[in-house]
Write an enzyme that holds these catalytic residues in place. Structure first.
Site, PDB file in Angstrom:
ATOM      1  CB  SER A   1       5.572  -2.175  11.665  1.00 41.96           C
ATOM      2  OG  SER A   1       5.175  -0.862  12.023  1.00 41.96           O
TER       3      SER A   1
ATOM      4  CG  ASN B   1      -1.775   1.197   1.377  1.00 40.21           C
ATOM      5  OD1 ASN B   1      -1.838   2.030   0.465  1.00 40.21           O
ATOM      6  ND2 ASN B   1      -2.465   1.322   2.494  1.00 40.21           N
TER       7      ASN B   1
ATOM      8  CD  GLU C   1      -3.302  -2.317   7.600  1.00 35.30           C
ATOM      9  OE1 GLU C   1      -2.150  -2.453   7.189  1.00 35.30           O
ATOM     10  OE2 GLU C   1      -4.021  -1.354   7.302  1.00 35.30           O
TER      11      GLU C   1
ATOM     12  N   GLY D   1       2.960   2.100  10.764  1.00 35.44           N
ATOM     13  CA  GLY D   1       3.996   3.125  10.604  1.00 35.44           C
ATOM     14  C   GLY D   1       4.824   3.389  11.848  1.00 35.44           C
TER      15      GLY D   1
ATOM     16  CE  LYS E   1      -0.228   3.138   4.894  1.00 33.37           C
ATOM     17  NZ  LYS E   1      -0.062   3.230   6.340  1.00 33.37           N
TER      18      LYS E   1
ATOM     19  CG  HIS F   1      -5.747   2.004   5.559  1.00 33.20           C
ATOM     20  ND1 HIS F   1      -5.276   2.864   6.523  1.00 33.20           N
ATOM     21  CD2 HIS F   1      -4.743   1.122   5.317  1.00 33.20           C
ATOM     22  CE1 HIS F   1      -4.035   2.517   6.840  1.00 33.20           C
ATOM     23  NE2 HIS F   1      -3.687   1.469   6.120  1.00 33.20           N
TER      24      HIS F   1
ATOM     25  CD  GLU G   1      -2.931   5.475   6.953  1.00 35.27           C
ATOM     26  OE1 GLU G   1      -2.989   5.518   5.714  1.00 35.27           O
ATOM     27  OE2 GLU G   1      -1.981   4.949   7.574  1.00 35.27           O
TER      28      GLU G   1
HETATM   29  P1  13P Z   1       3.205   0.279   7.587  1.00 38.68           P
HETATM   30  O1  13P Z   1       3.685  -1.000   6.962  1.00 38.68           O
HETATM   31  O2  13P Z   1       3.933   1.483   7.094  1.00 38.68           O
HETATM   32  O3  13P Z   1       3.151   0.155   9.070  1.00 38.68           O
HETATM   33  O4  13P Z   1       1.695   0.505   7.092  1.00 38.68           O
HETATM   34  C1  13P Z   1       0.778  -0.526   7.232  1.00 38.68           C
HETATM   35  C2  13P Z   1      -0.472  -0.148   6.543  1.00 38.68           C
HETATM   36  O5  13P Z   1      -1.207   0.704   6.990  1.00 38.68           O
HETATM   37  C3  13P Z   1      -0.762  -0.806   5.275  1.00 38.68           C
HETATM   38  O6  13P Z   1      -2.064  -0.555   4.849  1.00 38.68           O
END
Ligand code: 13P
Length: 226
Positions: free
Chosen positions: A186, A7, A149, A155, A9, A100, A102
């Protein structure tokens, strides 16, 4: 079969996308005789605007990558300024990330909106990767893959323990029969196999470590050795 779904983002522009595909192709072509991706489904989810270019470069370099979107409109089509519909996305992508954390936290997407999005993705024959921050979050019946997640692991460099992630995946599968369950938060080359080696976990959803072609390739390389 295990999924590795990167992803991106809100990262990369055209120049950076060209660079990622050129570098990934270079790394992959040097090792493709020695690794087997037959048991892996590899997906990259760039921003909408980069999807046509990603498709063009994937095809040009003959890479074993599918493409996905990171979001989709809850509406079919029409006067919905700024929205990208499932019918538009399906010309470029086979997968759709929906829900997600976010999107839930920063864009106010509710379970009802996300359920509509899952319906639109399904009717356009996109495979839905439905993200949930915890095992009790509702999963629409249309979702194909559930991505667990935990928000604190996104992150931060901190992962859920593989044992706990495995238990949560089993619980999600009992609650939502027939769905694959993947882990995100992560994920990197060094820890990917601690998740993928568990029978209950069907894949991973790396964010940050999908941005660098070498890091993404290293995840694929380690997963291919399982
Ligand atoms: P990270 O791998 O940067 O922690 O992000 C995970 C994520 O949100 C994937 O959708």
């Amino acid at each position: 079969m295990k999924y590795i779904i990167g992803n991106w983002k809100s990262n990369k522009n055209i120049v950076e996308t060209r660079d990622w595909f050129a570098k990934f192709t270079n790394i992959y072509s040097k090792q493709k005789e020695t690794i087997s991706t037959a048991n892996l489904t590899l997906v990259i989810c760039p921003p909408f605007i980069l999807l046509p270019l990603a498709k063009e470069l994937r095809d040009k370099y003959g890479l074993p990558l599918s493409l996905g979107v990171q979001n989709i409109s809850p509406f079919v089509e029409g006067a919905f300024t700024g929205e990208v519909t499932a019918n538009m996305a399906k010309e470029f992508a086979q997968y759709a990330i929906i829900g997600h954390s976010e999107r839930r936290e920063k864009f106010g997407e509710t379970d009802n909106i996300l359920s509509e999005k899952a319906k639109r993705a399904k009717s356009a024959s996109l495979t839905t990767v439905f993200c949930i921050p915890g095992p009790e979050t509702p999963v629409p019946v249309e979702a194909d893959i559930v991505a667990y997640e935990p928000v604190w692991a996104i992150g931060t460099g901190k992962t859920e323990s593989p044992q706990k992630a495995g238990e949560v995946a089993e619980y999600i599968k009992k609650k939502n029969p027939g769905k694959s369950v993947i882990y995100g938060g992560s994920v990197k080359a060094e820890n990917v196999n601690s998740f993928l080696s568990l029978g209950s976990i069907d894949g991973v959803l790396p964010g940050g470590s999908s941005l660098d072609p070498q890091s993404f390739f290293d995840i694929v390389l380690n997963a291919s050795s399982l």
